[in-house]
Design a protein around this motif. Structure first.
Motif, mmCIF file in Angstrom:
data_model
loop_
_atom_site.group_PDB
_atom_site.id
_atom_site.type_symbol
_atom_site.label_atom_id
_atom_site.label_comp_id
_atom_site.label_asym_id
_atom_site.label_seq_id
_atom_site.Cartn_x
_atom_site.Cartn_y
_atom_site.Cartn_z
ATOM 1 N N VAL A 42 0.886 -1.167 0.000
ATOM 2 C CA VAL A 42 0.000 0.000 0.000
ATOM 3 C C VAL A 42 0.924 1.216 0.000
ATOM 4 O O VAL A 42 1.669 1.409 0.959
ATOM 5 C CB VAL A 42 -0.871 0.041 1.270
ATOM 6 N N CYS A 44 0.769 4.544 0.334
ATOM 7 C CA CYS A 44 0.655 5.545 1.411
ATOM 8 C C CYS A 44 0.779 4.897 2.780
ATOM 9 O O CYS A 44 0.871 5.590 3.786
ATOM 10 C CB CYS A 44 -0.674 6.268 1.339
ATOM 11 N N GLY A 45 0.756 3.567 2.830
ATOM 12 C CA GLY A 45 0.865 2.886 4.119
ATOM 13 C C GLY A 45 2.299 2.698 4.563
ATOM 14 O O GLY A 45 2.546 2.321 5.719
ATOM 15 N N TYR A 48 3.675 3.798 7.922
ATOM 16 C CA TYR A 48 3.061 3.143 9.080
ATOM 17 C C TYR A 48 3.662 1.770 9.377
ATOM 18 O O TYR A 48 3.390 1.185 10.417
ATOM 19 C CB TYR A 48 1.535 3.136 8.911
ATOM 20 N N THR A 52 3.376 1.797 13.565
ATOM 21 C CA THR A 52 2.129 1.108 13.916
ATOM 22 C C THR A 52 2.145 -0.364 13.507
ATOM 23 O O THR A 52 1.779 -1.227 14.303
ATOM 24 C CB THR A 52 0.939 1.819 13.226
ATOM 25 N N LEU A 53 2.552 -0.654 12.294
ATOM 26 C CA LEU A 53 2.430 -2.020 11.765
ATOM 27 C C LEU A 53 3.601 -2.914 12.149
ATOM 28 O O LEU A 53 3.427 -4.100 12.405
ATOM 29 C CB LEU A 53 2.278 -1.987 10.243
ATOM 30 N N LYS A 58 2.431 -6.631 6.683
ATOM 31 C CA LYS A 58 1.075 -6.196 7.050
ATOM 32 C C LYS A 58 0.587 -5.039 6.181
ATOM 33 O O LYS A 58 -0.537 -4.579 6.324
ATOM 34 C CB LYS A 58 1.050 -5.755 8.519
ATOM 35 N N ASN A 59 1.470 -4.535 5.331
ATOM 36 C CA ASN A 59 1.121 -3.386 4.485
ATOM 37 C C ASN A 59 0.911 -3.805 3.032
ATOM 38 O O ASN A 59 0.997 -3.002 2.124
ATOM 39 C CB ASN A 59 2.227 -2.321 4.592
ATOM 40 N N ILE A 61 -1.041 -4.904 -0.415
ATOM 41 C CA ILE A 61 -2.335 -4.914 -1.104
ATOM 42 C C ILE A 61 -2.585 -6.369 -1.461
ATOM 43 O O ILE A 61 -1.784 -6.973 -2.179
ATOM 44 C CB ILE A 61 -2.315 -4.062 -2.388
ATOM 45 N N GLU A 157 5.145 12.076 7.875
ATOM 46 C CA GLU A 157 4.565 10.816 8.356
ATOM 47 C C GLU A 157 5.650 9.873 8.879
ATOM 48 O O GLU A 157 5.462 9.197 9.897
ATOM 49 C CB GLU A 157 3.735 10.162 7.242
ATOM 50 N N THR A 327 -3.787 13.735 5.871
ATOM 51 C CA THR A 327 -2.839 13.022 6.709
ATOM 52 C C THR A 327 -3.234 13.174 8.165
ATOM 53 O O THR A 327 -4.135 13.953 8.506
ATOM 54 C CB THR A 327 -1.392 13.493 6.489
ATOM 55 N N LYS A 328 -2.564 12.395 9.015
ATOM 56 C CA LYS A 328 -2.777 12.514 10.456
ATOM 57 C C LYS A 328 -1.413 12.588 11.125
ATOM 58 O O LYS A 328 -0.537 11.766 10.824
ATOM 59 C CB LYS A 328 -3.559 11.311 10.972
ATOM 60 N N SER A 333 -5.632 15.692 12.510
ATOM 61 C CA SER A 333 -5.745 15.286 11.115
ATOM 62 C C SER A 333 -5.835 16.528 10.234
ATOM 63 O O SER A 333 -6.301 17.584 10.683
ATOM 64 C CB SER A 333 -6.976 14.408 10.918
ATOM 65 N N GLU A 394 -10.356 13.092 13.106
ATOM 66 C CA GLU A 394 -10.280 12.171 11.970
ATOM 67 C C GLU A 394 -11.371 12.407 10.928
ATOM 68 O O GLU A 394 -11.241 11.976 9.788
ATOM 69 C CB GLU A 394 -10.322 10.713 12.457
#
Lengths: 447, 447
Positions: A42, A44-45, A48, A52-53, A58-59, A61, A157, A327-328, A333, A394
């Protein structure tokens, strides 16, 4: 020779959505997608993965998306396009003949060869490759001091995720403000404040002069001589179109190496389309070429291309890119669409700006309520919306898409002043302070 | 005699926003708002007093909103309108003369006099009054078994909040499904499932026959003879326009007691406007009168009225009510706008329905990811969007407003298939599975 009706080169957002849409629209056609990597990230993932991941796996597609749609998948690399005979040559497999070809080869990160030490160990450009990203992840485990070069979305990010992971993070941006391409100063300041409050060292308006170290990076030296300790450097300096395969085939590219396309995503060659980061982007407002390389833009282009592969079945809807972002950063956000006030003025628009600040739930005493800050930019004479920027909770993520739609459809301050919305205490601002209505009225009262 | 230019009767959403907007648009006019209660409740926030907020005082609309705008506030009751002489008589203070009058007297809860025992103690209609609501709150502390009559938004939200507060809750809805007016069966089922999983006793397709008890309620008896133990009953059976003051003044009301208004919110009397629950609502799609009494609709009407009080300064934008709703039930959020498929067919529309299910973040491995389920209803011949329904995470709250806007502007499946959006892993679905685009394509492929 393998034969297909529709051949798509590239397996990220643009490629996948072209393939699945084409299969839905032209059910009797054979659709094949070729990509180089075993798995797809992904895009844009990617930041993360690092907080986070904690695992690039885990990212992914999932391939189910294309396989369930009836698209054939081939892992290989197209090394040459023979456009006269409609044949693609592959690195590993035999040749493929196609009827329609879609190039979705994406982009490559900018490598700053103008900075000494750019090629030291532990200076990491961000490639969309699972193994490569997990390798960075593993290396970062024992590193503490990270310098992120570039304060755009990817840089910010990465900085946020690495900080959440407990690193000592410095972000260096050459422009006066982080995120300045998407936002005017007010919202840039809110974003920088959020980073500073979370102990990210934010340095703006300054260039990196050298990346120093023996074999591996040890310090980043700025143009004022200041040195920042660095166990690793993340390069977030943007991306450039990956269009070599097209250029070599004699397909027209522009001076920035983006493949030239029309409003249906057709290239200079009959039966060859291009979508996503490798394809030229035109600004909705000015018709100028702009380097807005986003998965969401790629997705729109993919749908336009796929729907129009065999004759022009659907009206073109790529009238230009509106540059929509979100974005966050920690607990805030952010969203932007269209032109900033700065860019609108540079382009010669006389604008009226409406602003409104409120709470994103109602009453504000509800837990989890955030301050929401909205700016709307209208053309003075026509009242048409050309830009929007939001910071808040969010809910910003979808609120910016209301404004994306409004911009694309040329809505005016008068229409947005009274457009009807659904509101709910836990989900939105109050109906009496609904920010899009209220900021539009603010603009109207400035005439 | 007190004199004002603009007099507004009623201090809830419609009244407040009429007052503040009028003051912004007509800065030199004197604007006065009269209301009966010392404080004003956020109308849609009332259910949340009973679980999350635990104090009606936390659910106030702050008076700062009107006072800071330069509106004068008077706590009193208008007992008579003399439209010939433009004078309002008050219960406590002297008379007020006005130039323009706006009636925003809202609605009153339906009291089911057709059910025996409706007037027993601890059978609570929901009035928008802080003291009254705190009184219910206090009484409920020592009660365990609560029956909510009515499975619309208010009933469902009360049931959810009382359950969160540890009560034993039964909801009784006469129609086949809760929330059936806003949603087709699929999403009603998701909502009911969410309630059942959280141990709310959901009873649908059945009437309440009697409310039984000695002085105070003890049981609710259904038409099949079944009895449910009840320490209290919450009445969530809807509301009716509160238009007596207008009727007595000779202002035209319709057969449902709603004050008849035109598209600028003007009543049958020159210089008298009406907004909000007391005013007639017209369906955008059918021009029929519909009983959609919502604060968000009131807000839109307030802005239309306020902007047009002195001459018609702004184009009318009340072309009809689109019925836009949202709510959250435990961990699922829901949104609806426009017609349901059921109602569209009843009204004679031939429709094409597009559906799409995806995750509301990307990759789906991100914490807090919800399944998002979207239905779009298009008119077959024109492709114009006339209805939308979503269940998902909290992003539904603003996503439904993208669709509200699309419905109001008559957007088609073709336009929505490729409209550009901003996407972000933490805030939205993936760009390759953006649900509005994808459900629109689903509809297009059904032609």
């Amino acid at each position: 020779m393998i034969k297909t009706d529709i051949l798509i080169i590239g397996g990220s957002a643009g490629g996948i959505l072209t393939a699945t849409t084409a299969k839905k629209v032209f059910t009797d056609k054979k659709v094949m997608l070729i990509r180089k990597t075993k798995t797809v990230m992904v895009p844009c993932g990617i930041p993360y993965i690092f907080g986070t991941l904690k695992d690039a796996g885990k990212n992914r597609i999932p391939d189910a998306m294309i396989l369930n749609a009836g698209v054939e998948l081939l892992i290989d690399e197209v090394v040459k396009i023979d456009k006269e005979n409609k044949i693609a040559s592959l690195a590993e497999n035999e040749e493929i003949s196609y009827d329609k070809l879609v190039i979705a080869t994406g982009s490559l990160p900018i490598i700053p060869k103008f900075i000494n030490g750019y090629d030291l160990n532990n200076v990491f450009p961000i490639l969309k490759d699972e193994e490569y990203l997990n390798d960075i992840l593993n290396k970062l485990v024992n590193m503490q001091n990270i310098v992120v070069i570039g304060g755009g979305f990817i840089g910010v990010e990465f900085a946020e995720q690495l900080k959440k992971d407990g690193k000592n993070v410095t972000i260096v941006e050459v422009a006066e403000k982080c995120l300045w391409q998407a936002f005017d100063n007010k919202i840039c300041d809110i974003a920088e404040q959020e980073m500073k409050e979370n102990n990210i060292n934010v340095m703006t308006g300054i260039k990196v002069k050298n990346i120093l170290g023996n074999e591996k990076v040890e310090e980043v030296e700025l143009e004022n001589g200041e040195r920042i300790k660095a166990d690793a450097v993340i390069l977030g300096m943007g991306v450039v179109p990956n269009s070599n395969i097209a250029k070599e085939a004699g397909i027209k590219v522009n001076e920035k190496s983006a493949i030239v396309v029309d409003e249906y995503m057709r290239t200079s060659e009959k039966d060859i389309f291009a979508v996503g980061d490798c394809a030229e982007k035109t600004c909705l407002f000015t018709n100028k070429n702009i380097p807005i390389l986003l998965a969401s833009t790629a997705a729109m282009e993919a749908k336009v291309a796929a729907c129009n592969l065999y004759g022009l079945k659907y009206l073109r809807e790529n009238k230009g890119t509106i540059s929509a972002f979100s974005t966050k950063i920690f607990n805030k956000s952010f969203g932007a669409a269209g032109l900033t006030e700065r860019r609108a003025k540079e382009e010669g628009f006389e604008v009226i700006v409406g602003k409104f600040t409120t709470m994103d739930k109602h009453p504000g005493s509800l837990p989890g309520t955030n301050t929401l800050d909205l700016t709307l930019i209208f053309v003075r004479t026509s009242g048409v919306l050309i830009g929007a920027q939001i910071s808040g909770g969010e809910s910003v993520g979808e609120m910016i898409n209301i404004l994306s739609l409004a911009i694309q459809k040329g809505l005016t301050a008068n229409e947005l002043n009274t457009f009807q919305v659904a509101t709910h205490p836990l989900l939105t601002s109050s109906p009496i302070a609904y920010p899009i209505n209220a900021a539009s009225l603010d603009a109207l009262t400035k005439y």
